[in-house]
Design a protein around this motif. Structure first.
Motif, PDB file in Angstrom:
ATOM      1  N   UNK A 107     -11.386  -4.623   3.637  1.00  0.00           N
ATOM      2  CA  UNK A 107     -10.175  -5.448   3.645  1.00  0.00           C
ATOM      3  C   UNK A 107      -9.147  -4.883   4.628  1.00  0.00           C
ATOM      4  N   UNK A 108      -8.727  -5.722   5.549  1.00  0.00           N
ATOM      5  CA  UNK A 108      -7.758  -5.324   6.568  1.00  0.00           C
ATOM      6  C   UNK A 108      -6.332  -5.371   6.047  1.00  0.00           C
ATOM      7  N   UNK A 112       0.996  -1.550   3.068  1.00  0.00           N
ATOM      8  CA  UNK A 112       1.558  -2.204   1.885  1.00  0.00           C
ATOM      9  C   UNK A 112       3.063  -2.396   2.040  1.00  0.00           C
ATOM     10  N   UNK A 113       3.577  -2.159   3.218  1.00  0.00           N
ATOM     11  CA  UNK A 113       4.993  -2.356   3.518  1.00  0.00           C
ATOM     12  C   UNK A 113       5.188  -3.747   4.103  1.00  0.00           C
ATOM     13  N   UNK A 130      -2.789  -6.683  -2.569  1.00  0.00           N
ATOM     14  CA  UNK A 130      -3.160  -6.194  -3.905  1.00  0.00           C
ATOM     15  C   UNK A 130      -4.016  -7.225  -4.646  1.00  0.00           C
ATOM     16  N   UNK A 131      -3.603  -8.484  -4.578  1.00  0.00           N
ATOM     17  CA  UNK A 131      -4.346  -9.552  -5.258  1.00  0.00           C
ATOM     18  C   UNK A 131      -5.774  -9.655  -4.727  1.00  0.00           C
ATOM     19  N   UNK A 169      -3.866   3.596  -6.017  1.00  0.00           N
ATOM     20  CA  UNK A 169      -3.531   2.972  -7.295  1.00  0.00           C
ATOM     21  C   UNK A 169      -4.452   1.781  -7.606  1.00  0.00           C
ATOM     22  N   UNK A 170      -5.052   1.210  -6.568  1.00  0.00           N
ATOM     23  CA  UNK A 170      -5.961   0.086  -6.763  1.00  0.00           C
ATOM     24  C   UNK A 170      -7.393   0.544  -7.041  1.00  0.00           C
TER      25      UNK A 170
END
Length: 171
Positions: A107-108, A112-113, A130-131, A169-170
């Motif tokens: 996943x590219x 996360x900013x 995240x989804x 966290x994921x």
């Protein structure tokens, strides 16, 4: 669709509908030409990447993988990776890719900013990233990697560490 401004691949945004069957047929035709020179050693992995191959439907990915298997001997349990943009996928597509034989997603995410993603010209936001990971996990993907960029303009070490923390966290 549009091309990310940092992309260095010789690629161009597509206008109009994607001619999937013609594209897959061309890929398999190219493979067929090259397959005659390959040894009998079974194929160990397939990486479907470079751009956003997740724009291809699960049916097209299935057609591609079936065609590869018909032309080249494949090792049992070989790794089949598909690159995906978090802004172009959903649980139904992930489920279809898994059924087609894809067993690893790349996943590219890039960051996360939200600010970094806007500067990069990405079409997804942190929530969509995240989804996408959660959706892939829910449908059964166990092998998932997240592409993160480091050294972005204006990115501090703390911002990079935040991206890593969000990815970890994921799980």
């Amino acid at each position: 669709m549009r091309k990310c401004p940092y992309c260095d691949f010789n690629s161009h945004p597509l206008r109009g509908a994607l001619p999937e069957s013609a594209y897959v047929a061309a890929l398999l035709g190219d493979l067929e030409q090259d397959a005659t020179g390959l040894s009998e050693r079974p194929l160990q992995s397939v990486f479907i990447g470079g751009g956003t191959p997740s724009l291809l439907s699960p049916a097209a990915i299935n057609q591609l993988l079936q065609g590869i298997g018909e032309r080249i001997p494949c090792a049992p349990g070989m790794e089949i990776t598909l690159e995906a943009n978090p802004g172009t996928v959903d649980a139904a597509r992930f489920e279809g890719y898994l059924r087609a034989g894809v067993n690893r997603l790349s996943l590219g995410v890039q960051s996360f900013s939200a600010d970094s993603l806007v500067r990069l010209g990405r079409i997804h936001d942190p929530r969509q990233a995240r989804d996408a990971v959660v959706a892939a996990q829910r449908v059964g993907f166990r092998e998932i990697n997240l592409d993160l960029m480091y050294g972005l303009p204006g990115q501090t070490l703390a911002m990079a560490a935040d991206d890593l923390a969000a990815a970890l966290a994921l799980a």
